[in-house]
Design a protein around this motif. Structure first.
Motif, PDB file in Angstrom:
ATOM      1  N   GLN B 211      12.050   5.510  -0.104  1.00 32.71           N
ATOM      2  CA  GLN B 211      11.363   4.475  -0.866  1.00 32.71           C
ATOM      3  C   GLN B 211      11.815   4.388  -2.316  1.00 32.71           C
ATOM      4  N   GLU B 212      12.724   5.254  -2.690  1.00 35.04           N
ATOM      5  CA  GLU B 212      13.279   5.168  -4.038  1.00 35.04           C
ATOM      6  C   GLU B 212      14.065   3.863  -4.127  1.00 35.04           C
ATOM      7  N   GLU B 213      13.890   3.148  -5.211  1.00 32.90           N
ATOM      8  CA  GLU B 213      14.515   1.828  -5.321  1.00 32.90           C
ATOM      9  C   GLU B 213      15.529   1.749  -6.443  1.00 32.90           C
ATOM     10  N   LEU B 216      18.734   4.112  -8.785  1.00 33.38           N
ATOM     11  CA  LEU B 216      18.439   5.473  -8.338  1.00 33.38           C
ATOM     12  C   LEU B 216      18.376   5.487  -6.813  1.00 33.38           C
TER      13      LEU B 216
END
Lengths: 422, 422
Positions: B211-213, B216
């Motif tokens: 879920q890192e967007e 990054l």
């Protein structure tokens, strides 16, 4: 409250609210006791379009707005902190606009036409679209948190709402969880490396073809040993992954972080609760005033048509009550606006803090993922070096020498046979 | 049989045995029918020290040796093949010595003294230590198989013996087994690599921190993907290990090799059996001669002391039988020596073949183990390259851009609150 002279001073003592502030003029002199001229005393129109005057100057002694707005694109609504000029100057430095202030005339106190220019949603008051002076971003071109999270969002799953601030807070909490997941990923990599190292190490001890002798045997022995050297390299890699990547990811912003976030959460939430409470008071006072005005109106009408034996005294009493109700309403309104200002300030400060935390988080992760790639590079390099001694021995292989060694050890006899005779 | 004029020619027709051969003179002219002068005809002394003459020239018509040996360090006992001059010349080229031949006088035919100069062990005849001309290595400084495996070795585990040739053969069979063990080792390495690749591949699909967007998120996604790229590298490594190292090690010198070795084994073993059989005949003929001579002696004595009425006729008969027995013995001896020569030649040829096979084996293995190290080098290099894209994306990370993306997607409202009024 939206149109002000660019030179309008803003004085705040214990009360206050959101006001306009022109950035192009120097910061106002701090004189909290200066009295505004009477033209600038407050007056207000009740929803029933009756106007009345109040005796009590507002605590804020500030310029008030009327319902009719005048657009003033050059001025910016900038919040000022409650605690003094130094912070005000700080915020001023933060929120630097370049537009020159426009010139706007003071609002008229009494306007017969009532136009809705604002709306209060979840106890927060916003200008309606197209109403009020155009708002400039506090931090243009920065996509700053402090510019984009004022409204609440309807919770799609239910009838509740989520505040903009909670969205920001969730982002930080989510970030904490994501960093934990990254640590878990690295942990899994570590386990894979340890397994690989263990297997290589075990195989390096294999007795397969151990009976090979001579220079070939040496090369083969070194080849087997090199698996152990590779295992060491991978073990070292996994250990460093643990200390330099996984563990930091686990411990970065420990438990205190969540506590700090909760403090922010509660602080802002409390201010919203206060705001809700103040808004309820405003509504209650507004209703009370309406009642009092109705009562006065009725009594006045009755006097005119001599319907009752009410004396002028009664009407004076009703008028007094009406005025008091008006005062109450003003006080409630003041308190509401102060609270909203406070909340506004805290929102700006805290959302900036969260923004900073997010930048730090991203940069910190970047740094540690780079450590990961550095370790990967190192590992491949060290791994290459484990093959060198094998190459060396393979190069030194010498079948002739091997034969010599083997023959010396295994020969059965050098004496050649000769003919038999009698 | 050990002392010969350097110019002594060696003639071989269908019989033959081991003889000296001087390498410093040119190869003898091929004239198989030249008759030796009578001085060089064979005569022999029986163990009982009686000398007798034979009528039958040896088939070999060669110089024979007497029991007394003369040392002749300069001549070399060199085996010559049974099949003709061309091979003789070939062997001559192979076994080049640099020592000038010495000058030795022909052996005397009759010597009363009997001294043991040779010994027959397991039907193979060797000079006793210190007896006979000094033997030079056929291939000096080469530690060649053909120089060191003449004698049998006692089997430590039992009462049997192991021939030198079997030791050489075992080495090749052992080599075949060792190559198989090496293949097995490589196979184990392949399994380890496949396991590692499988684990990396599986982990690369992990949803952790998915879920890192933003930038990054992109860097993280690439980091995870790089594990799959690493897996591919290791899978490629294991596949190449299989086709370029393991499989060749398994198939090098397939089943035919063992069959070929067995052929050599049987061939040489058969020659030894023949030799044993011929030796038994020699012993039998020797015994028969002894009996005949004993009989003759007894009869002669009886005649002298007029003990019996045996006539001269009987003695002549006994003498004739004795002579025949002598002839038989000579024939058996000849056959024995021919067989031993044959075995000798085959030993030299075949042991050289085995030596060559061993050199080839060692060099072939060297080549393929180098292939192993080459693949290791390649793998580490390819592995390094899987980190490049991750580095790139980490470098491109941009917290400000990430904020912009996130804010655009998640903002709740840009309109800032304003004061509430009536």
């Amino acid at each position: 409250m939206t149109s002000h002279s660019p030179l309008c001073l803003f004085i705040r003592s214990s009360g206050g609210g959101l006001a306009s502030y022109s950035m192009s003029s120097p910061a106002p002199q701090p004189d909290p006791d200066r009295q505004l001229p009477s033209c600038e005393r407050r007056s207000y129109t009740s929803p029933e379009e009756l106007t009345f005057h109040t005796n009590s100057p507002s605590k804020a002694n500030r310029c008030s707005s009327s319902k009719k707005t005048r657009k003033s694109p050059e001025t910016t609504n900038v919040p000022l902190r409650n605690s003094g000029w130094c912070k005000r100057e700080r915020l001023a430095a933060m929120f630097c606009t370049t537009k020159p202030p426009g010139s706007v005339s003071p609002a008229k106190r009494q306007i017969n036409e009532v136009k809705e220019t604002k709306t209060t949603i979840n106890c927060v008051t916003f200008p309606l679209p197209g109403e009020g002076p155009e708002q400039q971003l506090l931090k243009p071109n920065e996509w700053s948190y402090c510019d984009y999270f004022w409204a609440d969002r309807k919770d799609p799953q239910g009838t509740t709402h989520v505040t903009g601030f909670e969205v920001l807070l969730q982002k930080q909490l989510k970030g904490k969880q994501l960093q934990k997941e990254m640590a878990e990923f690295i942990h899994e990599r570590i386990k894979i490396e340890e397994e690989y190292a263990k297997n290589l190490s075990k195989l390096s001890l294999s007795p397969l073809a151990a009976q090979e002798e001579g220079t070939l045997g040496e090369a083969w022995t070194q080849l087997k040993k090199s698996l152990h050297d590779e295992a060491e390299v991978h073990l070292k890699f996994s250990n460093k992954l643990h200390t330099e990547v996984e563990k930091p990811l686990l411990t970065f912003r420990g438990d205190n972080f969540k506590k700090d976030l909760k403090k922010y959460d509660h602080h802002i939430a409390d201010l919203r609760k206060q705001l809700a409470s103040r808004f309820a008071s405003v509504e209650k006072a507004r209703k009370a005033l309406a009642d009092r005005q109705k009562d006065l109106e009725v009594k006045t009408q009755q006097l005119e048509i001599k319907l009752s034996n009410k004396t002028e005294e009664d009407i004076k009493k009703a008028r007094r009550k009406s005025t008091q109700a008006g005062d109450d309403l003003m006080r409630c309104l003041d308190l509401y606006n102060q609270t909203q200002s406070k909340w506004f300030e805290e929102m700006v400060t805290t959302s900036m803090e969260l923004e900073k935390l997010e930048v730090e988080r991203v940069e910190w992760i970047q740094q540690h993922l780079r450590q990961y790639t550095t370790l990967r590079h190192e590992t491949d390099m060290f791994n290459q070096s484990t093959v060198e001694p094998v190459d060396q021995l393979l190069q030194n292989m010498d079948p002739a020498k091997d034969r010599e060694l083997w023959v010396k050890e295994n020969k059965t006899g050098e004496v050649r046979p000769v003919d038999l005779d009698i």
